[in-house]
Enzyme design. Structure first.
Site, PDB file in Angstrom:
ATOM      1  N   ASN A 172       0.850  -1.197   0.000  1.00  0.00           N
ATOM      2  CA  ASN A 172       0.000   0.000   0.000  1.00  0.00           C
ATOM      3  C   ASN A 172       0.883   1.243   0.000  1.00  0.00           C
ATOM      4  O   ASN A 172       2.107   1.130  -0.021  1.00  0.00           O
ATOM      5  CB  ASN A 172      -0.962  -0.031   1.194  1.00  0.00           C
ATOM      6  CG  ASN A 172      -0.194  -0.098   2.504  1.00  0.00           C
ATOM      7  OD1 ASN A 172       0.568   0.794   2.837  1.00  0.00           O
ATOM      8  ND2 ASN A 172      -0.367  -1.201   3.230  1.00  0.00           N
TER       9      ASN A 172
ATOM     10  N   ASP B  57      -3.739  -6.291   4.962  1.00  0.00           N
ATOM     11  CA  ASP B  57      -4.700  -7.187   5.599  1.00  0.00           C
ATOM     12  C   ASP B  57      -4.667  -8.590   5.008  1.00  0.00           C
ATOM     13  O   ASP B  57      -5.043  -9.550   5.663  1.00  0.00           O
ATOM     14  CB  ASP B  57      -6.121  -6.619   5.464  1.00  0.00           C
ATOM     15  CG  ASP B  57      -6.291  -5.371   6.319  1.00  0.00           C
ATOM     16  OD1 ASP B  57      -5.754  -5.352   7.439  1.00  0.00           O
ATOM     17  OD2 ASP B  57      -6.943  -4.413   5.858  1.00  0.00           O
TER      18      ASP B  57
ATOM     19  N   LYS C  29      10.036 -16.107 -10.740  1.00  0.00           N
ATOM     20  CA  LYS C  29       9.154 -15.117 -11.362  1.00  0.00           C
ATOM     21  C   LYS C  29       8.073 -15.836 -12.170  1.00  0.00           C
ATOM     22  O   LYS C  29       8.390 -16.717 -12.974  1.00  0.00           O
ATOM     23  CB  LYS C  29       9.975 -14.208 -12.277  1.00  0.00           C
ATOM     24  CG  LYS C  29       9.154 -13.105 -12.880  1.00  0.00           C
ATOM     25  CD  LYS C  29       9.924 -12.339 -13.935  1.00  0.00           C
ATOM     26  CE  LYS C  29       8.946 -11.467 -14.712  1.00  0.00           C
ATOM     27  NZ  LYS C  29       9.481 -11.059 -15.989  1.00  0.00           N
TER      28      LYS C  29
ATOM     29  N   PHE D  88      -4.408   3.340  15.006  1.00  0.00           N
ATOM     30  CA  PHE D  88      -4.627   4.333  13.947  1.00  0.00           C
ATOM     31  C   PHE D  88      -5.689   3.788  13.014  1.00  0.00           C
ATOM     32  O   PHE D  88      -5.753   2.575  12.800  1.00  0.00           O
ATOM     33  CB  PHE D  88      -3.323   4.616  13.191  1.00  0.00           C
ATOM     34  CG  PHE D  88      -2.354   5.389  14.035  1.00  0.00           C
ATOM     35  CD1 PHE D  88      -1.645   4.756  15.041  1.00  0.00           C
ATOM     36  CD2 PHE D  88      -2.189   6.744  13.851  1.00  0.00           C
ATOM     37  CE1 PHE D  88      -0.787   5.462  15.863  1.00  0.00           C
ATOM     38  CE2 PHE D  88      -1.328   7.461  14.666  1.00  0.00           C
ATOM     39  CZ  PHE D  88      -0.631   6.820  15.668  1.00  0.00           C
TER      40      PHE D  88
ATOM     41  N   LYS E  24     -13.565   0.616  15.759  1.00  0.00           N
ATOM     42  CA  LYS E  24     -12.236  -0.003  15.688  1.00  0.00           C
ATOM     43  C   LYS E  24     -11.510   0.093  17.035  1.00  0.00           C
ATOM     44  O   LYS E  24     -10.818  -0.829  17.447  1.00  0.00           O
ATOM     45  CB  LYS E  24     -11.409   0.729  14.624  1.00  0.00           C
ATOM     46  CG  LYS E  24     -10.746  -0.195  13.636  1.00  0.00           C
ATOM     47  CD  LYS E  24     -10.094   0.577  12.506  1.00  0.00           C
ATOM     48  CE  LYS E  24     -10.699   0.230  11.174  1.00  0.00           C
ATOM     49  NZ  LYS E  24     -10.046   0.903  10.052  1.00  0.00           N
TER      50      LYS E  24
ATOM     51  N   LYS F  12     -10.398  -3.276  18.947  1.00  0.00           N
ATOM     52  CA  LYS F  12      -8.968  -3.564  19.098  1.00  0.00           C
ATOM     53  C   LYS F  12      -8.445  -3.195  20.491  1.00  0.00           C
ATOM     54  O   LYS F  12      -7.244  -3.212  20.735  1.00  0.00           O
ATOM     55  CB  LYS F  12      -8.182  -2.857  17.998  1.00  0.00           C
ATOM     56  CG  LYS F  12      -8.650  -3.262  16.583  1.00  0.00           C
ATOM     57  CD  LYS F  12      -7.621  -3.059  15.512  1.00  0.00           C
ATOM     58  CE  LYS F  12      -8.179  -3.467  14.150  1.00  0.00           C
ATOM     59  NZ  LYS F  12      -7.161  -3.538  13.111  1.00  0.00           N
TER      60      LYS F  12
HETATM   61  N1  CTP Z   1      -3.471  -3.163  12.055  1.00  0.00           N
HETATM   62  C1  CTP Z   1      -2.606  -4.155  12.459  1.00  0.00           C
HETATM   63  N2  CTP Z   1      -2.548  -5.317  11.753  1.00  0.00           N
HETATM   64  C2  CTP Z   1      -3.309  -5.510  10.680  1.00  0.00           C
HETATM   65  C3  CTP Z   1      -4.196  -4.487  10.249  1.00  0.00           C
HETATM   66  C4  CTP Z   1      -4.247  -3.319  10.952  1.00  0.00           C
HETATM   67  O1  CTP Z   1      -1.895  -3.972  13.447  1.00  0.00           O
HETATM   68  N3  CTP Z   1      -3.240  -6.648  10.016  1.00  0.00           N
HETATM   69  C5  CTP Z   1      -3.557  -1.915  12.849  1.00  0.00           C
HETATM   70  C6  CTP Z   1      -3.046  -0.687  12.124  1.00  0.00           C
HETATM   71  O2  CTP Z   1      -1.674  -0.501  12.364  1.00  0.00           O
HETATM   72  C7  CTP Z   1      -3.891   0.405  12.731  1.00  0.00           C
HETATM   73  C8  CTP Z   1      -5.211  -0.299  13.057  1.00  0.00           C
HETATM   74  O3  CTP Z   1      -4.905  -1.682  13.103  1.00  0.00           O
HETATM   75  O4  CTP Z   1      -3.379   0.864  13.950  1.00  0.00           O
HETATM   76  C9  CTP Z   1      -6.317  -0.069  12.071  1.00  0.00           C
HETATM   77  O5  CTP Z   1      -5.863  -0.320  10.776  1.00  0.00           O
HETATM   78  P1  CTP Z   1      -6.815  -0.050   9.509  1.00  0.00           P
HETATM   79  O6  CTP Z   1      -6.087  -0.449   8.283  1.00  0.00           O
HETATM   80  O7  CTP Z   1      -7.398   1.334   9.582  1.00  0.00           O
HETATM   81  O8  CTP Z   1      -8.041  -1.001   9.779  1.00  0.00           O
HETATM   82  P2  CTP Z   1      -8.267  -2.541   9.612  1.00  0.00           P
HETATM   83  O9  CTP Z   1      -8.271  -3.169  10.958  1.00  0.00           O
HETATM   84  O10 CTP Z   1      -7.314  -3.113   8.623  1.00  0.00           O
HETATM   85  O11 CTP Z   1      -9.767  -2.580   9.077  1.00  0.00           O
HETATM   86  P3  CTP Z   1     -10.373  -2.060   7.680  1.00  0.00           P
HETATM   87  O12 CTP Z   1      -9.296  -2.300   6.653  1.00  0.00           O
HETATM   88  O13 CTP Z   1     -11.547  -2.903   7.509  1.00  0.00           O
HETATM   89  O14 CTP Z   1     -10.716  -0.626   7.863  1.00  0.00           O
END
Ligand code: CTP
Length: 421
Positions: free
Chosen positions: A208, A277, A287, A321, A335, A339
C-alpha cells in the site's frame, strides 16, 4: 535528541578550549544548531575556523567582528535556547557574577533569559579560591547551572579538581536542561510504521502507499521525551531517527512476530503501520511468467497485530490508527473498541491528495470514553507531539490514586462528539 535546539557555545581562554571542538561536534551530532562565541583569549588556544568547520554555523569572536547582526549579543541572547560556556575560566565566571559586559560573551549573558550552563576548567587553587566559590554561589542563586569540573591531571602539571568535565557529561547536562521532564522518560515504547509487502512471486508483491512518516515522527517525538523506542518498520524511504532501536521487516507476518516479541517489554504500543490485511495464498520463489499468470490471485488474511496484542494489553497503553474513507469517527470508534485501544487516531483516507505521503495530517483523536478531539491540519511532527501529550495524560491518570479508585477522568476541554467531516 537535541534536534533543532538552538545552543550558543561560549568558549573562553583555557587550555581545555581544544576539548570544546569535540563538544561542538557532539552537540551538532545530537541535532543541535550551534552558534559559537569565542573570547579573544579563546582564539589564542584554538581557531574559529575549527568551530566553523565542525558546526557549519557562525563563529562570533567579538562585538566588531564580521557578522550579520548589528547587535550580535542581543540577537544571540534572544536566539539561544541555552547558553553553554565550556570551558569557563575563573575570569569569565567572576565578570558574569558582577554583571560586567565588556566582551560579547559576557554582554550576552547579561542580556539573555535562556538557561545558562557553565562547565568550568581551571587550576585547583583557582577553583577552590573563596572568591571563585562566592562567584559560583552567586550565579547558582541566580539560577545558573553547572557541570562540575572533575579531578585529575591538569595542564599545569598538577593534580586536583579543575579538569573540564567529560564531553558526554556536558552533553547529558545540556539534554537535561533542554528536554523537560516527561512521563515518557524511561518508558519502553514500541511503534509499528510503514507498509508491509506481501510477496506473490520473486519480484512482485502486494502493498500500500504508506510512507511511514507518522510512525517515524512518533518514534522521534517519544525518543525526544526520553522514551526507549523500538521502531518496527516496513520498507520506507525515510532516515530513522537517532537513538532508537530500528527493526526492519517486510511482511505482515514478520512484523507480527517481531511485535509480539517486543510487546512483552513494552509500556506503550503505537500501531501506526499500514499492515496489509491480506497476502497471496501462494507465493512463488521464481518469477511467474506472463503466459502462466493465473486469472485471479487467491488471498488469505494476515494476522491483525493490533487486534491480537490489544487483547493482551493488561496495564500497557495501546494506541491504534484508523484510515477511513467513510464516516471516519464512527468507524474509528468501532475499531477502538474492537482492538481494545486506549486512543485511536483517525484520519480520512482516499480522495485525491495522498494522505500517506503528505507531511501534514488532519486527525481525530478518540479516547477510551469516546470523546473526540479534532485537530487542525498539522505537520506530522506536531501530530506526534499531541499524541504523546495525550499518552502522558493517560499515564498520569493511571498513576493517580483518585482515578484508580473512582474511575473519574480529568477533562481536557475537548470538543465532544465532534461532527464528522
Ligand atoms: N493493524 C494491524 N494489523 C493488521 C491491520 C491493521 O496492526 N493486520 C492496525 C493498524 O496498524 C492500525 C489499526 O490496526 O493501527 C487499524 O488499521 P486499519 O487499516 O485502519 O483497519 P483494519 O483493521 O485493517 O480494518 P479495515 O481495513 O476494515 O478498515
Amino acid at each position: 535528541m537535541l534536534s533543532g535546539r538552538r545552543i550558543v557555545l561560549g568558549i573562553t581562554g583555557s587550555i581545555a578550549a581544544y576539548k570544546a571542538a569535540d563538544l561542538a561536534r557532539q552537540l551538532v551530532k545530537a541535532g543541535a544548531e550551534v552558534t559559537v562565541v569565542m573570547t579573544e583569549n579563546a582564539c589564542r588556544f584554538i581557531t574559529p575556523l575549527t568551530f566553523r568547520t565542525l558546526t557549519r554555523g557562525p563563529v562570533i569572536t567579538g562585538f566588531f567582528a564580521e557578522q550579520a547582526e548589528p547587535v550580535p549579543h542581543i540577537a544571540l541572547a534572544q536566539w539561544a535556547e541555552l547558553i553553554l560556556i565550556a570551558p569557563a575560566t575563573a575570569d569569565t565566571i567572576a565578570k558574569t557574577a558582577v554583571g560586567r559586559a565588556d566582551d560579547l560573551l559576557t554582554a550576552m549573558l547579561l542580556d539573555t533569559t535562556a538557561p545558562i550552563l557553565w562547565a568550568p576548567a581551571m587550576n585547583t587553587r583557582m577553583w577552590d579560591n573563596s572568591v571563585t566559590r562566592e562567584n559560583v554561589k552567586k550565579l547558582t542563586q541566580r539560577g545558573h547551572h553547572w557541570v562540575q569540573p572533575t579531578e585529575g591531571e591538569l595542564a599545569c602539571a598538577e593534580t586536583g579538581r579543575g579538569r573540564l568535565a567529560e564531553v558526554e557529561d556536558i552533553v547529558a547536562a545540556v539534554q537535561n536542561l533542554l528536554l523537560p521532564a516527561s512521563r515518557l522518560t524511561g518508558k519502553q515504547v514500541l511503534i509499528t510504521a510503514g507498509p508491509t509487502r506481501e510477496p506473490w512471486d520473486a519480484i512482485r508483491f502486494l502493498s500500500n502507499r504508506s510512507s511511514g512518516k507518522m510512525g517515524y515522527a512518533l518514534a522521534e517525538e517519544a525518543r525526544r521525551r526520553g522514551a526507549k523506542v523500538t521502531l518496527l518498520s516496513g520498507p520506507v524511504a525515510l532516515i530513522p531517527p537517532a537513538g532508537i532501536d530500528l527493526v526492519t521487516v517486510n511482511t505482515a507476518r514478520e512484523m507480527y512476530a517481531a511485535a509480539k516479541k517486543a510487546f512483552v517489554q513494552t509500556d506503550i504500543f503505537m500501531a501506526a503501520a499500514a499492515v496489509a490485511d491480506f497476502r497471496p495464498a501462494e507465493s512463488k520463489t521464481n518469477k511467474i511468467k506472463k503466459s502462466k499468470a493465473p486469472e485471479t490471485i487467491a488471498l488469505v488474511p494476515n494476522p491483525d497485530i493490533l487486534l491480537e496484542l490489544g487483547q493482551h494489553k493488561g496495564e500497557k497503553i495501546v494506541v491504534g490508527f484508523a484510515a477511513e474513507s467513510d464516516k471516519v469517527v464512527d468507524a474509528a470508534k468501532q475499531k477502538r473498541v474492537k482492538k481494545n485501544c486506549d486512543l485511536m487516531v483517525a484520519n480520512a483516507a482516499g480522495g485525491e491528495a495522498d494522505a500517506f505521503a503528505a507531511d501534514h495530517a488532519q486527525v481525530f483523536i478518540l479516547d477510551n470514553q469516546d470523546q473526540v478531539e479534532a485537530l487542525p491540519s498539522l505537520p506530522k511532527a506536531q501530530v506526534a507531539s499531541v499524541i504523546c501529550d495525550r499518552i502522558e495524560t493517560l499515564i498520569k491518570e493511571k498513576n493517580s490514586p483518585h482515578t484508580q479508585k473512582t474511575g473519574t477522568r480529568r477533562r481536557r476541554g475537548r470538543k465532544e462528539n465532534e461532527e464528522e467531516k
